[in-house]
Design an enzyme around this catalytic site. Structure first.
Site, PDB file in Angstrom:
ATOM      1  N   SER A  60       0.798  -1.266   0.015  1.00 31.93           N
ATOM      2  CA  SER A  60      -0.014   0.152   0.047  1.00 31.93           C
ATOM      3  C   SER A  60       1.071   1.448  -0.079  1.00 31.93           C
ATOM      4  O   SER A  60       0.259   2.262  -0.431  1.00 31.93           O
ATOM      5  CB  SER A  60      -1.019  -0.049   1.387  1.00 31.93           C
ATOM      6  OG  SER A  60      -1.874  -0.975   1.383  1.00 31.93           O
TER       7      SER A  60
ATOM      8  N   ASN B 257      -4.805   6.117  -1.749  1.00 34.88           N
ATOM      9  CA  ASN B 257      -4.310   6.655  -0.555  1.00 34.88           C
ATOM     10  C   ASN B 257      -3.568   8.154  -0.417  1.00 34.88           C
ATOM     11  O   ASN B 257      -3.319   8.600   0.333  1.00 34.88           O
ATOM     12  CB  ASN B 257      -3.116   5.552   0.272  1.00 34.88           C
ATOM     13  CG  ASN B 257      -3.916   4.552   0.635  1.00 34.88           C
ATOM     14  OD1 ASN B 257      -4.907   4.571   1.315  1.00 34.88           O
ATOM     15  ND2 ASN B 257      -3.085   3.361   0.797  1.00 34.88           N
TER      16      ASN B 257
ATOM     17  N   GLU C  70      -5.334  -1.110  -8.206  1.00 39.05           N
ATOM     18  CA  GLU C  70      -4.378  -0.306  -8.776  1.00 39.05           C
ATOM     19  C   GLU C  70      -3.132  -1.022  -9.371  1.00 39.05           C
ATOM     20  O   GLU C  70      -2.522  -1.950  -8.730  1.00 39.05           O
ATOM     21  CB  GLU C  70      -3.852   0.661  -7.699  1.00 39.05           C
ATOM     22  CG  GLU C  70      -5.129   1.644  -7.119  1.00 39.05           C
ATOM     23  CD  GLU C  70      -4.474   2.460  -6.255  1.00 39.05           C
ATOM     24  OE1 GLU C  70      -4.997   3.677  -5.911  1.00 39.05           O
ATOM     25  OE2 GLU C  70      -3.422   2.131  -5.357  1.00 39.05           O
TER      26      GLU C  70
ATOM     27  N   HIS D 297      -2.318  -3.844  -6.377  1.00 40.22           N
ATOM     28  CA  HIS D 297      -2.933  -3.410  -5.236  1.00 40.22           C
ATOM     29  C   HIS D 297      -4.557  -3.362  -5.051  1.00 40.22           C
ATOM     30  O   HIS D 297      -5.006  -2.537  -5.569  1.00 40.22           O
ATOM     31  CB  HIS D 297      -2.570  -2.010  -5.097  1.00 40.22           C
ATOM     32  CG  HIS D 297      -2.775  -1.246  -3.704  1.00 40.22           C
ATOM     33  ND1 HIS D 297      -3.131   0.076  -3.417  1.00 40.22           N
ATOM     34  CD2 HIS D 297      -2.558  -1.790  -2.439  1.00 40.22           C
ATOM     35  CE1 HIS D 297      -3.349   0.403  -2.287  1.00 40.22           C
ATOM     36  NE2 HIS D 297      -3.223  -1.078  -1.706  1.00 40.22           N
TER      37      HIS D 297
END
Ligand code: NAI
Length: 509
Positions: free
Chosen positions: A125, A196, A158, A146
């Protein structure tokens, strides 16, 4: 010709049988791949497989799979005891501890075991895919893959390219994730990738509103849900994620961007971490989850009668919805044009949608003492709550008239302190600004940024599409006013937004 996915005969190795690894193994097995699961904890892989088989049986019982398909998917999962057993893998996905040297060591070891054309996908992450790849003889075979938690349910993946990643490898992973029923997006390996990074302002602006006394958590959460259309408000969401985890992600993105003020962590959250108030899992966070504790109710204005004289002004989305809602409620009003952006008058009150200035600043600059600002709503015709702020010199009868008008139109009203940009507008402007910067810096396309935020964190709308709906110039004005109010680089406007305003073009490609 579009790139083909890996064939279902390709052996997929998943390393790490925790929450993420098990979920990824489930997805790959359901898609028809033989899956080998490995974990350094003895029995972890076997236990994960046993519970995945139960999971497949449950899906069959619910009619989501045939009994044969569930049996076959379960049978495709095998636990292995050593890395050497992964020699026939065509794809290795790693979901182990979040540590650069450990991930590098794992892949370096794997390179001596698997075939030259085996693809490596890391579920990291927060670690740079480029940095993980630096330890490999053939870094071009590594990309980020991801997933979001829980992997079987969350559609987004992702696909993250590091500096050395071969585009064909990223394309194969993209096509494979799509073949697995996911919605993949391409991203460049930059801190936080897409989700994120772009999500940071959701927490950060909430924390700032709280720090500046805009309202309490319950009120701000209710406004973000019931006006903003977000599934959870920022405080309940941080409590759910855990402050230890959420604060660590914020810090890591902030550090990775060389302490860019955009990502500045919050002292309020630091305090919670220091106290061990990690949120739901520890019994306390912003809210108290201990037995017997009651969840606080949002602050909602008491009933006010609406004034006899109501004028709805101009053609904004808010004005149109107000017309619709007052008509449905049988409340009389007159229509007028708007020369100064006002959206309504209620008795002595003049209502505007926030433009990022405080009500007090706006009153000072316009000479309209009874200025009342309303917040953004995802959809003014459906929102059940609206936040409002009034200028310091606004007569209390005028505030009551504004509240009465909005209540007559069916809104619950949450009065906030006079904070620039209110809650939803300020947060959405900052989300859009961050998404625009990610696009401007080549991290992803505008379409991918929006899809990532809808599918990775369930936003009701992609932030860039939302900015276009609000109007890019309005978003620019909100950010410019926030920047002027705070004097902080944090609110600097993405060059992409500016360019598209001048070019008169939407952000989407
Ligand atoms: P977890 O702690 O539930 O599972 C990690 C597993 O990896 C454990 O079973 C552990 O025994 C095993 N492990 C550790 N070192 C190993 C090694 N060297 N070789 C083989 N197995 C090893 O962690 P979780 O939540 O599943 O996360 C795993 C990875 O996925 C991390 O990189 C994390 O950042 C990433 N991630 C986590 C998400 C989440 O929401 N939990 C979301 C997306 C990515």
């Amino acid at each position: 010709m579009s790139t083909q996915p890996l064939s279902p005969q390709t052996v997929v190795a998943v390393i790490g049988a925790g929450a993420m690894g098990a979920g990824i193994a489930q997805v790959a097995a359901a898609a028809g791949h033989p899956v080998k699961l490995y974990d350094t904890r003895p029995d972890a892989a076997a236990q994960a497989i046993a519970s995945l088989r139960t999971q497949f049986d449950k899906l069959a019982a619910k009619g989501k799979l045939t009994a044969e398909a569930a049996q076959a998917a379960g049978a495709r999962l095998v636990a292995v005891a050593q890395l050497a057993d992964l020699a026939d893998a065509g794809l290795v996905v790693e979901a182990i501890v979040e540590s650069l040297p450990i991930k590098q060591g794992l892949y370096a070891e794997l390179e001596n075991i698997v075939a030259a054309d085996c693809i490596f996908g890391t579920n990291t992450s927060s670690i740079s895919v480029t940095a993980i790849g630096a330890a490999l003889q053939r870094p071009e075979r590594l990309a980020g893959l991801h997933f979001f938690n829980p992997a079987p349910l969350m559609a987004l993946v992702e696909v993250v390219s590091g500096l050395a990643t071969d585009r064909a490898v990223a394309d194969t992973l993209f096509a494979t994730a799509a073949a697995w029923g996911k919605t993949p997006v391409h991203a460049k390996s930059t801190p936080g990738f897409i989700v994120n990074r772009v999500a940071r302002p959701y927490y950060a602006e909430g924390l700032r509103l709280l720090a500046e006394g805009a309202a309490d958590c319950a009120t701000l959460d209710a406004v973000m849900r019931e006006a903003g259309g977000f599934r959870m408000g920022p405080f309940e969401l941080m409590d759910l994620i855990g402050h230890d985890v959420n604060f660590a992600v914020t810090r890591s993105v902030w550090n990775a961007f060389f302490n860019d003020q955009r990502f500045l962590p919050s002292l309020i959250q630091q305090e919670l971490v220091d106290a061990g108030f990690f949120g739901k899992k520890s019994g306390r966070g912003f809210y108290d989850y201990r037995a017997g504790a009651e969840m606080p109710a949002p602050a909602t204005a008491a009933a006010c009668t609406h004034p006899a004289a109501i004028t709805v002004c101009g053609d904004s989305a808010a004005a149109h919805a107000l017309v619709e809602r007052l008509t449905a409620a049988g409340v009389g009003f007159v229509r007028s044009t708007s020369s100064d952006g006002r959206m309504a008058q209620a008795g002595e009150a003049v209502l505007f949608v926030t433009d990022g200035r405080s009500a007090t600043q706006r009153a000072y600059e316009s000479g309209i003492a009874n200025t009342v600002l309303i917040d953004l709503a995802l959809d003014y015709s459906k929102a059940t709550r609206l936040a409002l702020a009034s200028a310091a010199g606004c007569a209390s009868a005028a505030v009551d008239a504004a509240v009465g008008l909005l209540q007559a139109a069916g809104f619950k009203v949450s009065p906030l302190a006079d904070i620039p940009g209110l809650a939803v507008m300020r947060t959405v402007a900052m989300l859009a600004n961050e998404a625009a910067d990610a696009v401007n810096q080549g991290v992803c396309s505008a379409t991918s940024a929006d899809a990532a935020m809808r599918l990775g964190v369930n936003y009701p709308q992609g932030p860039l599409a939302w900015a276009e709906k609000i109007g890019l110039s309005s978003v620019r004005d909100v950010l410019a006013h926030l920047g002027a109010s705070y004097g902080e680089d944090r609110y600097r406007i993405s060059p992409l937004i500016q360019r598209h305003i001048f070019a008169g073009k939407p952000l989407h490609d």
